[in-house]
Design a protein around this motif. Sequence first.
Motif, mmCIF file in Angstrom:
data_model
loop_
_atom_site.group_PDB
_atom_site.id
_atom_site.type_symbol
_atom_site.label_atom_id
_atom_site.label_comp_id
_atom_site.label_asym_id
_atom_site.label_seq_id
_atom_site.Cartn_x
_atom_site.Cartn_y
_atom_site.Cartn_z
ATOM 1 N N HIS A 233 39.472 46.384 44.868
ATOM 2 C CA HIS A 233 39.129 46.678 43.479
ATOM 3 C C HIS A 233 40.062 45.966 42.502
ATOM 4 O O HIS A 233 39.603 45.449 41.467
ATOM 5 N N LEU A 234 41.355 45.932 42.799
ATOM 6 C CA LEU A 234 42.275 45.270 41.872
ATOM 7 C C LEU A 234 42.055 43.761 41.847
ATOM 8 O O LEU A 234 42.199 43.123 40.799
ATOM 9 N N ASN A 235 41.686 43.199 42.980
ATOM 10 C CA ASN A 235 41.356 41.771 42.986
ATOM 11 C C ASN A 235 40.154 41.493 42.085
ATOM 12 O O ASN A 235 40.128 40.505 41.346
ATOM 13 N N GLU A 236 39.157 42.367 42.140
ATOM 14 C CA GLU A 236 37.995 42.210 41.278
ATOM 15 C C GLU A 236 38.364 42.430 39.813
ATOM 16 O O GLU A 236 37.937 41.677 38.924
ATOM 17 N N LEU A 237 39.172 43.460 39.558
ATOM 18 C CA LEU A 237 39.561 43.794 38.191
ATOM 19 C C LEU A 237 40.380 42.666 37.552
ATOM 20 O O LEU A 237 40.301 42.440 36.341
ATOM 21 N N SER A 238 41.136 41.956 38.374
ATOM 22 C CA SER A 238 41.996 40.880 37.861
ATOM 23 C C SER A 238 41.187 39.719 37.282
ATOM 24 O O SER A 238 41.735 38.874 36.574
ATOM 25 N N LYS A 239 39.888 39.675 37.573
ATOM 26 C CA LYS A 239 39.035 38.617 37.016
ATOM 27 C C LYS A 239 38.743 38.831 35.539
ATOM 28 O O LYS A 239 38.348 37.896 34.832
ATOM 29 N N PRO A 242 44.346 40.984 32.631
ATOM 30 C CA PRO A 242 45.558 40.284 33.064
ATOM 31 C C PRO A 242 46.503 41.186 33.879
ATOM 32 O O PRO A 242 47.582 41.566 33.429
ATOM 33 N N LEU A 243 46.092 41.503 35.091
ATOM 34 C CA LEU A 243 46.926 42.306 35.984
ATOM 35 C C LEU A 243 48.049 41.451 36.542
ATOM 36 O O LEU A 243 47.917 40.241 36.701
ATOM 37 N N VAL A 244 49.175 42.108 36.878
ATOM 38 C CA VAL A 244 50.279 41.417 37.554
ATOM 39 C C VAL A 244 50.774 42.274 38.710
ATOM 40 O O VAL A 244 50.780 43.501 38.627
#
Length: 258
Positions: A233-239, A242-244
């Motif tokens: 989910h975080l990989n998808e959300l990072s699209k 701007p997650l780090v």
Amino acid sequence: MPLIASYAMAVTLVAAWLAWRLLSLRARRKNRSVFGPWPVPTVALGAFDPAFNATEFGPGLDGEVHFISQGDRPAVGGVSDLESWILSVLAKRRTRIFEFGTCTGKTTYHLARNSPADARIVTLTLPPEGHGAYAASDRDDKEHGEIALRESRFTEFLYTGTEAAGKVEQLYGDSKALDDAPHAGSFDLIFVDGSHAHSYVVSDTEKALRMVRPGGIVLWHDYRPKVPGVFRHLNELSKRLPLVHLARTSLVAYRKPG
């Protein structure tokens, strides 16, 4: 000849599988994928927040906190010592904090103990007698659903009876049933560490993003391939956000613009 060729092919396949396995294990230890970095970019702590800037002596006085180490017997469902320190440092300048997943209450204690005197920490857990309310999706991995239920067995917590307890509002219930509307845009810091089953990560994340105020921070725990619900989910959300990924941790962070 065909038998020899078949044997050679089998040996080659086994060798390839072993090589892949070793590379995967090595990558996990180094918080990387086998062939490159993970989708969420990794940043040094000081690049994320100046409170973590190092001095010539190491971490500065901005990093001084009240802290309980994991010691040699890690707490159930606990975060690492480095992750506990990060959360504690961030709590020093936040007065409205929300936590998805109380578990033992150790992180709750760190957040409450290190936050300002007028801070309020709201934390949510599924009570032992409320396991029937757990609403798993058919696509959730069973392992992390079972882990979530095992860790939702506490009715007293590490913070119970301490000086920090007065800052804590303990909520009981399933996070999917949480009405986040009254909390919209009201929290400085939100820690998402409830069930790591995919449907719960999605639900908790959507609520956290609505509940965090402009300029506030959302942190997720357990960003790594072996926790597929969080990782995917975080990989998808990072699209779209701007997650780090905070270096040397399993924490992913997002600071809401404003």
